[in-house]
Design an enzyme around this catalytic site. Structure first.
Site, PDB file in Angstrom:
ATOM      1  N   TYR A  59     -14.897 -35.849  11.553  1.00 50.32           N
ATOM      2  CA  TYR A  59     -15.319 -35.673  10.033  1.00 50.32           C
ATOM      3  C   TYR A  59     -15.683 -34.211   9.956  1.00 50.32           C
ATOM      4  O   TYR A  59     -16.442 -33.741  10.927  1.00 50.32           O
ATOM      5  CB  TYR A  59     -16.388 -36.410   9.798  1.00 50.32           C
ATOM      6  N   ASN A  74     -15.125 -49.666   4.375  1.00 45.88           N
ATOM      7  CA  ASN A  74     -13.933 -49.635   3.295  1.00 45.88           C
ATOM      8  C   ASN A  74     -12.491 -49.531   4.080  1.00 45.88           C
ATOM      9  O   ASN A  74     -11.547 -49.334   3.397  1.00 45.88           O
ATOM     10  CB  ASN A  74     -13.775 -48.469   2.386  1.00 45.88           C
ATOM     11  N   LYS A 109     -10.483 -48.958  10.310  1.00 50.90           N
ATOM     12  CA  LYS A 109     -11.623 -48.755  11.047  1.00 50.90           C
ATOM     13  C   LYS A 109     -12.230 -50.081  11.674  1.00 50.90           C
ATOM     14  O   LYS A 109     -11.545 -51.080  11.521  1.00 50.90           O
ATOM     15  CB  LYS A 109     -12.611 -48.232   9.552  1.00 50.90           C
ATOM     16  N   GLU A 114      -6.892 -33.831  12.206  1.00 48.95           N
ATOM     17  CA  GLU A 114      -7.188 -35.063  12.474  1.00 48.95           C
ATOM     18  C   GLU A 114      -5.952 -35.518  13.344  1.00 48.95           C
ATOM     19  O   GLU A 114      -6.229 -36.319  14.463  1.00 48.95           O
ATOM     20  CB  GLU A 114      -7.217 -36.235  11.318  1.00 48.95           C
ATOM     21  N   HIS A 159      -9.421 -45.282   6.984  1.00 48.88           N
ATOM     22  CA  HIS A 159      -9.624 -43.734   6.614  1.00 48.88           C
ATOM     23  C   HIS A 159      -8.316 -43.287   6.349  1.00 48.88           C
ATOM     24  O   HIS A 159      -7.318 -43.661   7.088  1.00 48.88           O
ATOM     25  CB  HIS A 159     -10.291 -43.152   7.687  1.00 48.88           C
TER      26      HIS A 159
HETATM   27  P1  IDP Z   1     -12.822 -41.073   2.186  1.00 52.63           P
HETATM   28  O1  IDP Z   1     -12.795 -42.146   3.477  1.00 52.63           O
HETATM   29  O2  IDP Z   1     -12.304 -41.993   0.972  1.00 52.63           O
HETATM   30  O3  IDP Z   1     -11.939 -39.950   2.329  1.00 52.63           O
HETATM   31  P2  IDP Z   1     -15.103 -39.420   2.397  1.00 52.63           P
HETATM   32  O4  IDP Z   1     -15.520 -38.561   1.056  1.00 52.63           O
HETATM   33  O5  IDP Z   1     -14.449 -38.527   3.462  1.00 52.63           O
HETATM   34  O6  IDP Z   1     -14.327 -40.579   1.857  1.00 52.63           O
HETATM   35  O7  IDP Z   1     -16.452 -40.086   3.088  1.00 52.63           O
HETATM   36  C1  IDP Z   1     -16.209 -40.551   4.485  1.00 52.63           C
HETATM   37  C2  IDP Z   1     -16.715 -41.967   4.605  1.00 52.63           C
HETATM   38  O8  IDP Z   1     -18.124 -42.084   4.378  1.00 52.63           O
HETATM   39  C3  IDP Z   1     -16.352 -43.104   3.569  1.00 52.63           C
HETATM   40  O9  IDP Z   1     -14.945 -43.626   3.698  1.00 52.63           O
HETATM   41  C4  IDP Z   1     -17.391 -44.188   3.386  1.00 52.63           C
HETATM   42  O10 IDP Z   1     -17.179 -44.989   4.559  1.00 52.63           O
HETATM   43  C5  IDP Z   1     -18.693 -43.358   3.907  1.00 52.63           C
HETATM   44  N1  IDP Z   1     -19.508 -43.064   2.625  1.00 52.63           N
HETATM   45  C6  IDP Z   1     -19.027 -41.962   1.603  1.00 52.63           C
HETATM   46  N2  IDP Z   1     -20.059 -41.787   0.620  1.00 52.63           N
HETATM   47  C7  IDP Z   1     -20.965 -42.908   0.894  1.00 52.63           C
HETATM   48  C8  IDP Z   1     -22.110 -43.152   0.364  1.00 52.63           C
HETATM   49  O11 IDP Z   1     -22.309 -42.791  -0.656  1.00 52.63           O
HETATM   50  N3  IDP Z   1     -22.711 -44.210   0.948  1.00 52.63           N
HETATM   51  C9  IDP Z   1     -22.333 -44.672   2.017  1.00 52.63           C
HETATM   52  N4  IDP Z   1     -21.133 -44.200   2.643  1.00 52.63           N
HETATM   53  C10 IDP Z   1     -20.610 -43.431   2.220  1.00 52.63           C
HETATM   54 MG    MG Z   2     -12.227 -38.219   3.477  1.00 54.54          MG
END
Ligand code: IDP
Ligand code: MG
Length: 196
Positions: free
Chosen positions: A54, A160, A14, A174, A163
């Site tokens: 997404y 984070n 990212k 994807e 992805h």
């Molecule tokens: P993942 O990236 O670990 O698969 P997902 O549930 O697919 O997690 O969520 C997509 C992205 O949305 C996460 O990587 C993170 O950047 C963001 N995200 C998820 N939950 C939250 C939240 O509660 N607050 C802010 N950002 C979030």
């Molecule tokens: Mg995800």
């Protein structure tokens, strides 16, 4: 049936990972584990491309929102004060609305990774969605401490670094969304005959 060592998954470094100079580190971790990079490119994505990357169905909003609510409940923080609701689908929708801002803030490095149960193996290397919860030794656990409680105050997503596809359905969508078949390469890594 696909052989377990031919499973494919999609990974993005990212914008925070690219801008922090972590591309090499991320690639190294996958390569060292015995996973094969079979497609790789740098792209500055559009908001539309990210919105289609997404999912947009209630099941996904619910999975995102439930984890957020659980985290806030565990920290004894009122999720309602942050999101104006405690409906997990609505919370998931708010998170999604912030994702395009984050992922269009700079170029990303997109890749397809192939190898033994690649989807779950890569997720383990990447670690928990919230870096504050991610175990040391994982990418997110070694390079960040970001947390939803801080992110939500600023109306942004958790940064984070990477992805990675969460399941087979996400991986198929994807890979097709980011790469044409000609951009994906079939080759043998030198140690394949020895490792597996
Ligand atoms: P993942 O990236 O670990 O698969 P997902 O549930 O697919 O997690 O969520 C997509 C992205 O949305 C996460 O990587 C993170 O950047 C963001 N995200 C998820 N939950 C939250 C939240 O509660 N607050 C802010 N950002 C979030
Ligand atoms: Mg995800």
């Amino acid at each position: 049936m696909t052989h377990p060592k031919e499973e494919r998954t999609f990974v993005l470094v990212k914008p925070d990972g690219v801008m922090r100079g972590l591309v090499g580190e991320v690639l190294t971790r996958f390569e060292k584990r015995g996973l094969k990079i079979i497609a790789l490119k740098m792209v500055w994505p559009t908001a539309e491309h990210i919105n289609k990357h997404y999912p947009s169905h209630d099941e996904w909003f619910k999975s995102v929102g439930s984890r957020t609510k659980e985290f806030f409940d565990g920290k004894k923080i009122n999720v309602n004060e942050h999101f104006g609701t405690d409906d997990v689908v609505e919370i998931g929708k708010q998170v999604k609305s912030w994702l395009a801002d984050y992922l269009t803030a700079g170029p990303v490095v997109a890749m397809v990774i192939e190898g033994m149960h690649a989807i779950s193996t890569v997720r383990k290397i990447v670690g928990h969605t919230y870096p504050i919860e991610a175990l040391p030794g994982t990418i997110r656990g070694d390079y960040s401490v970001d947390t939803p409680s801080a992110a939500n105050v600023e109306k942004r997503v958790v940064k984070n670094i990477v992805h990675a596809s969460g399941n087979q359905e996400e991986s198929s969508h994807e890979i097709e969304h980011w790469f044409s078949p000609e951009e994906i390469h079939d080759y043998k890594r030198a140690e394949e005959d020895i490792m597996f």
